[in-house]
Design a protein around this motif. Structure first.
Motif, PDB file in Angstrom:
ATOM      1  N   ARG A  85     170.403  14.983  18.798  1.00  0.00           N
ATOM      2  CA  ARG A  85     169.550  15.572  19.823  1.00  0.00           C
ATOM      3  C   ARG A  85     170.224  15.582  21.193  1.00  0.00           C
ATOM      4  O   ARG A  85     169.832  16.333  22.079  1.00  0.00           O
ATOM      5  CB  ARG A  85     168.224  14.828  19.910  1.00  0.00           C
ATOM      6  CG  ARG A  85     167.282  15.162  18.763  1.00  0.00           C
ATOM      7  CD  ARG A  85     165.908  14.651  19.059  1.00  0.00           C
ATOM      8  NE  ARG A  85     165.135  13.855  18.193  1.00  0.00           N
ATOM      9  CZ  ARG A  85     165.407  13.255  17.064  1.00  0.00           C
ATOM     10  NH1 ARG A  85     166.573  13.294  16.558  1.00  0.00           N
ATOM     11  NH2 ARG A  85     164.538  12.572  16.386  1.00  0.00           N
ATOM     12  N   LEU A  86     171.227  14.749  21.366  1.00  0.00           N
ATOM     13  CA  LEU A  86     171.934  14.684  22.648  1.00  0.00           C
ATOM     14  C   LEU A  86     173.086  15.681  22.736  1.00  0.00           C
ATOM     15  O   LEU A  86     173.704  15.825  23.784  1.00  0.00           O
ATOM     16  CB  LEU A  86     172.469  13.265  22.871  1.00  0.00           C
ATOM     17  CG  LEU A  86     171.406  12.162  22.924  1.00  0.00           C
ATOM     18  CD1 LEU A  86     172.068  10.795  23.001  1.00  0.00           C
ATOM     19  CD2 LEU A  86     170.464  12.376  24.099  1.00  0.00           C
ATOM     20  N   CYS A  87     173.370  16.362  21.655  1.00  0.00           N
ATOM     21  CA  CYS A  87     174.497  17.305  21.614  1.00  0.00           C
ATOM     22  C   CYS A  87     174.087  18.679  22.135  1.00  0.00           C
ATOM     23  O   CYS A  87     172.933  19.082  22.024  1.00  0.00           O
ATOM     24  CB  CYS A  87     174.999  17.456  20.172  1.00  0.00           C
ATOM     25  SG  CYS A  87     175.710  15.946  19.510  1.00  0.00           S
ATOM     26  N   SER A  88     175.063  19.381  22.672  1.00  0.00           N
ATOM     27  CA  SER A  88     174.832  20.754  23.138  1.00  0.00           C
ATOM     28  C   SER A  88     174.762  21.686  21.936  1.00  0.00           C
ATOM     29  O   SER A  88     175.138  21.318  20.814  1.00  0.00           O
ATOM     30  CB  SER A  88     175.965  21.196  24.057  1.00  0.00           C
ATOM     31  OG  SER A  88     177.162  21.342  23.302  1.00  0.00           O
ATOM     32  N   ARG A  89     174.359  22.923  22.172  1.00  0.00           N
ATOM     33  CA  ARG A  89     174.320  23.916  21.093  1.00  0.00           C
ATOM     34  C   ARG A  89     175.707  24.138  20.506  1.00  0.00           C
ATOM     35  O   ARG A  89     175.865  24.289  19.308  1.00  0.00           O
ATOM     36  CB  ARG A  89     173.772  25.243  21.610  1.00  0.00           C
ATOM     37  CG  ARG A  89     172.288  25.239  21.835  1.00  0.00           C
ATOM     38  CD  ARG A  89     171.831  26.624  22.268  1.00  0.00           C
ATOM     39  NE  ARG A  89     170.456  26.595  22.678  1.00  0.00           N
ATOM     40  CZ  ARG A  89     169.460  27.077  21.955  1.00  0.00           C
ATOM     41  NH1 ARG A  89     169.699  27.623  20.801  1.00  0.00           N
ATOM     42  NH2 ARG A  89     168.222  27.016  22.396  1.00  0.00           N
ATOM     43  N   GLU A  90     176.707  24.170  21.391  1.00  0.00           N
ATOM     44  CA  GLU A  90     178.081  24.376  20.922  1.00  0.00           C
ATOM     45  C   GLU A  90     178.527  23.209  20.042  1.00  0.00           C
ATOM     46  O   GLU A  90     179.166  23.409  19.007  1.00  0.00           O
ATOM     47  CB  GLU A  90     179.039  24.539  22.106  1.00  0.00           C
ATOM     48  CG  GLU A  90     178.814  25.800  22.918  1.00  0.00           C
ATOM     49  CD  GLU A  90     177.671  25.674  23.931  1.00  0.00           C
ATOM     50  OE1 GLU A  90     177.238  24.536  24.250  1.00  0.00           O
ATOM     51  OE2 GLU A  90     177.189  26.727  24.383  1.00  0.00           O
ATOM     52  N   ASP A  91     178.187  21.990  20.463  1.00  0.00           N
ATOM     53  CA  ASP A  91     178.518  20.806  19.664  1.00  0.00           C
ATOM     54  C   ASP A  91     177.837  20.882  18.300  1.00  0.00           C
ATOM     55  O   ASP A  91     178.447  20.588  17.269  1.00  0.00           O
ATOM     56  CB  ASP A  91     178.071  19.517  20.365  1.00  0.00           C
ATOM     57  CG  ASP A  91     178.839  19.224  21.635  1.00  0.00           C
ATOM     58  OD1 ASP A  91     179.931  19.791  21.815  1.00  0.00           O
ATOM     59  OD2 ASP A  91     178.326  18.435  22.450  1.00  0.00           O
ATOM     60  N   LEU A  92     176.565  21.267  18.304  1.00  0.00           N
ATOM     61  CA  LEU A  92     175.822  21.347  17.048  1.00  0.00           C
ATOM     62  C   LEU A  92     176.404  22.397  16.111  1.00  0.00           C
ATOM     63  O   LEU A  92     176.439  22.205  14.893  1.00  0.00           O
ATOM     64  CB  LEU A  92     174.340  21.628  17.312  1.00  0.00           C
ATOM     65  CG  LEU A  92     173.578  20.479  17.969  1.00  0.00           C
ATOM     66  CD1 LEU A  92     172.176  20.932  18.351  1.00  0.00           C
ATOM     67  CD2 LEU A  92     173.524  19.261  17.078  1.00  0.00           C
ATOM     68  N   PHE A  93     176.888  23.497  16.666  1.00  0.00           N
ATOM     69  CA  PHE A  93     177.529  24.524  15.857  1.00  0.00           C
ATOM     70  C   PHE A  93     178.759  23.948  15.159  1.00  0.00           C
ATOM     71  O   PHE A  93     178.958  24.137  13.959  1.00  0.00           O
ATOM     72  CB  PHE A  93     177.906  25.721  16.741  1.00  0.00           C
ATOM     73  CG  PHE A  93     178.577  26.834  15.991  1.00  0.00           C
ATOM     74  CD1 PHE A  93     177.844  27.671  15.164  1.00  0.00           C
ATOM     75  CD2 PHE A  93     179.945  27.041  16.104  1.00  0.00           C
ATOM     76  CE1 PHE A  93     178.456  28.695  14.466  1.00  0.00           C
ATOM     77  CE2 PHE A  93     180.566  28.072  15.416  1.00  0.00           C
ATOM     78  CZ  PHE A  93     179.827  28.901  14.589  1.00  0.00           C
ATOM     79  N   LEU A  94     179.580  23.207  15.897  1.00  0.00           N
ATOM     80  CA  LEU A  94     180.772  22.585  15.330  1.00  0.00           C
ATOM     81  C   LEU A  94     180.396  21.519  14.294  1.00  0.00           C
ATOM     82  O   LEU A  94     180.979  21.454  13.212  1.00  0.00           O
ATOM     83  CB  LEU A  94     181.632  21.972  16.437  1.00  0.00           C
ATOM     84  CG  LEU A  94     182.910  21.267  16.002  1.00  0.00           C
ATOM     85  CD1 LEU A  94     183.836  22.224  15.244  1.00  0.00           C
ATOM     86  CD2 LEU A  94     183.624  20.706  17.227  1.00  0.00           C
TER      87      LEU A  94
END
Length: 109
Positions: A85-94
């Motif tokens: 939940r603390l990750c950005s959208r870009e992080d979540l994509f990766l």
């Protein structure tokens, strides 16, 4: 019971901020006053069932997440879900790509 509403309100606020929404904008989207939404976020006002469902829809979360703090109570350890939940959208994509590599690896074994 009051602590549950406070925790739920805290999760609403966290998710609202993750989505880059101000309290005023989310209140407008939900058709309520910013003061009412503030009361729900602080746990001093309890949402109706209908309003609770609208909040879930607007924030793109499950009732489980707002009530219990987890999106999938039986499949993802809570500490991992909290970290995600603390990750950005870009992080979540990766992260999703990485997870898919492991899923495919396990399917081929």
């Amino acid at each position: 019971m009051e602590n549950r509403f406070s925790e739920m309100g805290r999760r609403i606020k966290i998710r609202r901020k993750e989505l880059g929404l101000t309290q005023e904008k989310l209140a407008e989207n939900l058709g309520v006053s910013p003061n009412h939404l503030s009361g729900v976020e602080t746990g001093t006002q309890n949402p109706s069932i209908g309003f609770f469902a609208d909040i879930c829809d607007s924030l793109g979360v499950t009732p489980d997440y707002l009530l219990l703090g987890s999106l999938h109570t039986d499949s993802v350890p809570e500490d991992i879900a909290d970290s995600l939940r603390l990750c950005s959208r870009e992080d979540l994509f990766l992260i999703k790509k990485i997870v898919n590599v492991f899923v495919e690896k396990n399917r081929s074994e």
